[in-house]
Design a protein around this motif. Sequence first.
Motif, PDB file in Angstrom:
ATOM      1  N   LEU A   1       0.901  -0.959  -0.143  1.00 39.03           N
ATOM      2  CA  LEU A   1      -0.427   0.171  -0.179  1.00 39.03           C
ATOM      3  C   LEU A   1       0.339   1.244   0.030  1.00 39.03           C
ATOM      4  CD1 LEU A   1      -3.396  -0.440   2.534  1.00 39.03           C
ATOM      5  CD2 LEU A   1      -2.758  -0.515   0.378  1.00 39.03           C
ATOM      6  N   VAL A   2       1.808   1.251   0.686  1.00 43.82           N
ATOM      7  CA  VAL A   2       3.108   2.395   1.268  1.00 43.82           C
ATOM      8  C   VAL A   2       3.864   2.067   0.734  1.00 43.82           C
ATOM      9  CG1 VAL A   2       2.106   3.654   2.423  1.00 43.82           C
ATOM     10  CG2 VAL A   2       3.307   2.163   3.701  1.00 43.82           C
ATOM     11  N   LYS A   3       5.322   3.058   0.481  1.00 44.16           N
ATOM     12  CA  LYS A   3       6.513   2.633   0.237  1.00 44.16           C
ATOM     13  C   LYS A   3       7.948   2.946   1.188  1.00 44.16           C
ATOM     14  CE  LYS A   3       9.572   1.744  -4.378  1.00 44.16           C
ATOM     15  NZ  LYS A   3       9.181   2.557  -5.724  1.00 44.16           N
ATOM     16  N   ILE A   4       8.407   2.197   0.859  1.00 47.38           N
ATOM     17  CA  ILE A   4       9.803   3.102   1.669  1.00 47.38           C
ATOM     18  C   ILE A   4      11.073   3.588   0.101  1.00 47.38           C
ATOM     19  CG2 ILE A   4      12.020   2.500   3.242  1.00 47.38           C
ATOM     20  CD1 ILE A   4       9.308   3.185   4.778  1.00 47.38           C
ATOM     21  N   ASP A   5      10.896   4.897  -0.511  1.00 51.78           N
ATOM     22  CA  ASP A   5      11.725   5.569  -1.443  1.00 51.78           C
ATOM     23  C   ASP A   5      12.635   5.015  -0.553  1.00 51.78           C
ATOM     24  OD1 ASP A   5      12.173   7.439   0.145  1.00 51.78           O
ATOM     25  OD2 ASP A   5      10.888   8.984  -0.948  1.00 51.78           O
ATOM     26  N   ARG A   6      13.740   5.917  -1.827  1.00 54.34           N
ATOM     27  CA  ARG A   6      15.537   5.184  -1.449  1.00 54.34           C
ATOM     28  C   ARG A   6      15.641   6.004  -0.936  1.00 54.34           C
ATOM     29  NH1 ARG A   6      18.190   6.348  -7.118  1.00 54.34           N
ATOM     30  NH2 ARG A   6      16.096   6.146  -7.549  1.00 54.34           N
ATOM     31  N   HIS A   7      15.147   7.840  -0.513  1.00 57.13           N
ATOM     32  CA  HIS A   7      15.356   7.988   0.598  1.00 57.13           C
ATOM     33  C   HIS A   7      15.240   7.769   2.132  1.00 57.13           C
ATOM     34  CE1 HIS A   7      16.540  10.958  -2.471  1.00 57.13           C
ATOM     35  NE2 HIS A   7      14.994  10.930  -3.248  1.00 57.13           N
ATOM     36  N   GLY A   8      14.171   6.797   2.184  1.00 55.83           N
ATOM     37  CA  GLY A   8      13.828   6.491   3.471  1.00 55.83           C
ATOM     38  C   GLY A   8      12.594   6.948   3.718  1.00 55.83           C
TER      39      GLY A   8
ATOM     40  N   ASP B   1      25.046   3.131   2.330  1.00 60.02           N
ATOM     41  CA  ASP B   1      24.792   2.731   3.852  1.00 60.02           C
ATOM     42  C   ASP B   1      23.808   1.704   3.599  1.00 60.02           C
ATOM     43  OD1 ASP B   1      25.974   4.306   4.715  1.00 60.02           O
ATOM     44  OD2 ASP B   1      24.606   6.308   5.155  1.00 60.02           O
ATOM     45  N   THR B   2      22.928   0.314   4.147  1.00 61.57           N
ATOM     46  CA  THR B   2      22.188  -0.499   4.854  1.00 61.57           C
ATOM     47  C   THR B   2      21.496  -0.110   6.100  1.00 61.57           C
ATOM     48  OG1 THR B   2      23.743  -2.105   5.453  1.00 61.57           O
ATOM     49  CG2 THR B   2      23.407  -1.120   2.939  1.00 61.57           C
ATOM     50  N   THR B   3      20.468  -0.355   5.858  1.00 64.25           N
ATOM     51  CA  THR B   3      20.191  -1.426   7.669  1.00 64.25           C
ATOM     52  C   THR B   3      20.212  -2.215   8.257  1.00 64.25           C
ATOM     53  OG1 THR B   3      17.837  -2.014   6.866  1.00 64.25           O
ATOM     54  CG2 THR B   3      18.108   0.652   7.418  1.00 64.25           C
TER      55      THR B   3
ATOM     56  N   PRO C   1      28.024  -2.262   4.759  1.00 61.36           N
ATOM     57  CA  PRO C   1      27.522  -1.101   3.554  1.00 61.36           C
ATOM     58  C   PRO C   1      27.385  -1.414   2.185  1.00 61.36           C
ATOM     59  CG  PRO C   1      30.186  -1.349   3.631  1.00 61.36           C
ATOM     60  CD  PRO C   1      29.249  -2.728   5.022  1.00 61.36           C
ATOM     61  N   ARG C   2      26.709  -0.578   1.924  1.00 56.09           N
ATOM     62  CA  ARG C   2      25.935  -0.915   0.610  1.00 56.09           C
ATOM     63  C   ARG C   2      26.941  -0.419  -0.522  1.00 56.09           C
ATOM     64  NH1 ARG C   2      22.799  -2.250  -3.398  1.00 56.09           N
ATOM     65  NH2 ARG C   2      22.511  -0.810  -4.637  1.00 56.09           N
ATOM     66  N   LEU C   3      28.064  -2.037  -1.130  1.00 52.82           N
ATOM     67  CA  LEU C   3      29.302  -2.384  -2.271  1.00 52.82           C
ATOM     68  C   LEU C   3      28.598  -2.569  -2.823  1.00 52.82           C
ATOM     69  CD1 LEU C   3      31.879  -3.375   0.248  1.00 52.82           C
ATOM     70  CD2 LEU C   3      31.212  -0.884  -0.400  1.00 52.82           C
ATOM     71  N   ALA C   4      28.055  -2.102  -4.175  1.00 49.42           N
ATOM     72  CA  ALA C   4      27.631  -2.150  -5.809  1.00 49.42           C
ATOM     73  C   ALA C   4      28.672  -1.801  -6.372  1.00 49.42           C
ATOM     74  CB  ALA C   4      26.360  -1.679  -6.104  1.00 49.42           C
ATOM     75  N   VAL C   5      28.608  -2.120  -7.581  1.00 48.92           N
ATOM     76  CA  VAL C   5      29.353  -1.677  -8.769  1.00 48.92           C
ATOM     77  C   VAL C   5      28.667  -2.352 -10.448  1.00 48.92           C
ATOM     78  CG1 VAL C   5      31.208  -2.582 -10.776  1.00 48.92           C
ATOM     79  CG2 VAL C   5      31.267  -2.693  -7.874  1.00 48.92           C
ATOM     80  N   ALA C   6      28.693  -1.547 -10.724  1.00 51.00           N
ATOM     81  CA  ALA C   6      27.991  -1.352 -11.929  1.00 51.00           C
ATOM     82  C   ALA C   6      28.654  -0.948 -13.108  1.00 51.00           C
ATOM     83  CB  ALA C   6      26.139   0.003 -12.400  1.00 51.00           C
TER      84      ALA C   6
ATOM     85  N   TRP D   1      19.580   2.681  -6.707  1.00 53.89           N
ATOM     86  CA  TRP D   1      19.475   3.244  -5.042  1.00 53.89           C
ATOM     87  C   TRP D   1      21.074   2.989  -5.067  1.00 53.89           C
ATOM     88  CZ3 TRP D   1      14.223   2.384  -1.857  1.00 53.89           C
ATOM     89  CH2 TRP D   1      13.901   1.985  -2.314  1.00 53.89           C
ATOM     90  N   LYS D   2      21.636   4.357  -4.407  1.00 50.73           N
ATOM     91  CA  LYS D   2      23.125   4.652  -3.427  1.00 50.73           C
ATOM     92  C   LYS D   2      22.839   3.719  -2.206  1.00 50.73           C
ATOM     93  CE  LYS D   2      26.324   7.840  -1.290  1.00 50.73           C
ATOM     94  NZ  LYS D   2      25.853   7.425  -0.201  1.00 50.73           N
ATOM     95  N   ASP D   3      21.591   4.490  -0.956  1.00 51.53           N
ATOM     96  CA  ASP D   3      21.306   3.886   0.026  1.00 51.53           C
ATOM     97  C   ASP D   3      20.376   2.898  -0.012  1.00 51.53           C
ATOM     98  OD1 ASP D   3      23.281   5.610   1.321  1.00 51.53           O
ATOM     99  OD2 ASP D   3      22.018   7.250   1.102  1.00 51.53           O
ATOM    100  N   LEU D   4      20.365   1.610   1.302  1.00 47.20           N
ATOM    101  CA  LEU D   4      19.323   0.862   1.076  1.00 47.20           C
ATOM    102  C   LEU D   4      19.095   1.142   2.097  1.00 47.20           C
ATOM    103  CD1 LEU D   4      21.549  -2.021  -0.197  1.00 47.20           C
ATOM    104  CD2 LEU D   4      19.545  -0.369  -1.633  1.00 47.20           C
ATOM    105  N   PRO D   5      17.325   1.738   2.230  1.00 47.93           N
ATOM    106  CA  PRO D   5      16.866   2.067   3.956  1.00 47.93           C
ATOM    107  C   PRO D   5      15.960   1.049   4.473  1.00 47.93           C
ATOM    108  CG  PRO D   5      15.512   3.413   1.830  1.00 47.93           C
ATOM    109  CD  PRO D   5      17.186   3.425   1.216  1.00 47.93           C
TER     110      PRO D   5
END
Length: 475
Positions: A63-70, A261-263, A449-454, A462-466
């Motif tokens: 119904l609702v969503k956590i966006d990329r900014h948390g 960052d991540t949770t 931490p968020r460690l991704a490579v593209a 997303w840079k952060d993963l809330p």
Amino acid sequence: MARTILTILLALVFGSLGASGVIAEAPSTLTVQVSTEPPGLDLTATPASATAGVVLYNVQECLVKIDRHGKIVPWLAERWHTSDNRNYTFFLKRGVRFHNGRELKARDVKFAIERAMNPETRHPYPKYYEAIGDIIVKDEYTITFSLKTLNANFLLNLARQGSVIYPAEAVDTLKALPIGTGPYKMGEWVRGDHITLHRNPDYHVKGLPKLDRVTYRFITDPNAALAALKAGDVDTSLFGLGPEHVAELGKDPRFTVIVGDTTNDVVLAMNNLRKPYTDVRVRRAMTHGINRPEVPLNPYYVDLSGAMPYDPAKAKKLLAEAGYPHGFDAVLRVSPQYNYTVRSGEIIASHLGKIGIRVKIEQVEWGQWLSRVWKEADYDLTIIGHAEAWDIANYANPKYYFRYDSPTFQELFKKSEVTLDDRARRDLYVQMQKLLVEDAPAVWLFMHPRLAVAKKGVQGLWKDLPIPAADLSEV
């Protein structure tokens, strides 16, 4: 001075990232590497973040969503209203269709959430819905949740992975063929190799998704993931590369490195019902015996890093007082699908060995870990990252695999759930964290931490993963 666990894992990353190159035109398909194959695809049956990484916000939505900014934002519901924080009315978007072609209606929301509330379904997060007293369908696009008690996390809980909305007729296929309203439809799942998702042409957000097809490839070994990236077999690595690989790729102009960052709080869990971990002195000794950093990511966090610092001499003294002057033997179960658990385990075993605790590391497959450790609490010690946000509730659940049973903590948490005033709620969180320091039911190690490579040109990740989701709708 001994290096901390996070320093050992991340020292190679920072300061090593190269300059960006020219942005290329984005392809219509994307192949992503992930380290762990989901045990199943039913978000109402498993807590695995590997499942959420594929399904949540890609195939199924809430119904609702956590966006990329948390932030909590409207999603399947275009808006909501409450005048008393006890009755929440949601107004659904019109024209949203499930992947089977049927339009989403309020009765579907009622069905999905009531099924999550039903103990017989063995939902992994039943406590998220304990405050709900009644769910009332007002009309085809309007639904009201009536709460028995105030719940400060009510909206957050409706955005989590267990709260996805799906049609009743799809229940029997959720494990392997989930149907939802997301930007992608489930394609094929070749066990042990990959999952493919296809673009949903009827998606309710105009202009999305941007890709025609997404393929998740399961590559557990970090070196193999690195080789796949360099060979062009995958376009991005979402999880599983080692920090040294990220540093190397940061110098390569063909790639973009994402550090965020991540949770995902990584803990050394102890079975609080199994001796010698029933003795708080032992748990405190182990906490004192591990050199770890403190990296907060929660607004209610209070810095208690000095309350139980690295102190091997004090750790030995506590063990002696508990009746273990010569230490004891322990088995640490880790899952190699999450390489950080093995690497951290090796460091921790070395630290604990210095205070007399002889740790044997046992590697078990992820499915075994879920059944033996998470479900049955058949373990001494284990390491895993808890990716779900605001997961302090786990410590209030005596049946959780920690088997931590503190009536005092449970009462504090219960109060926090019905406290809406931010300052008063933060005070309760401070008290809970202080109690966790004293009781030491688990050893907090670090935030993963968020460690991704593209590949250069891949945009929209997303840079952060809330929240433990790999939302690819804007890539």
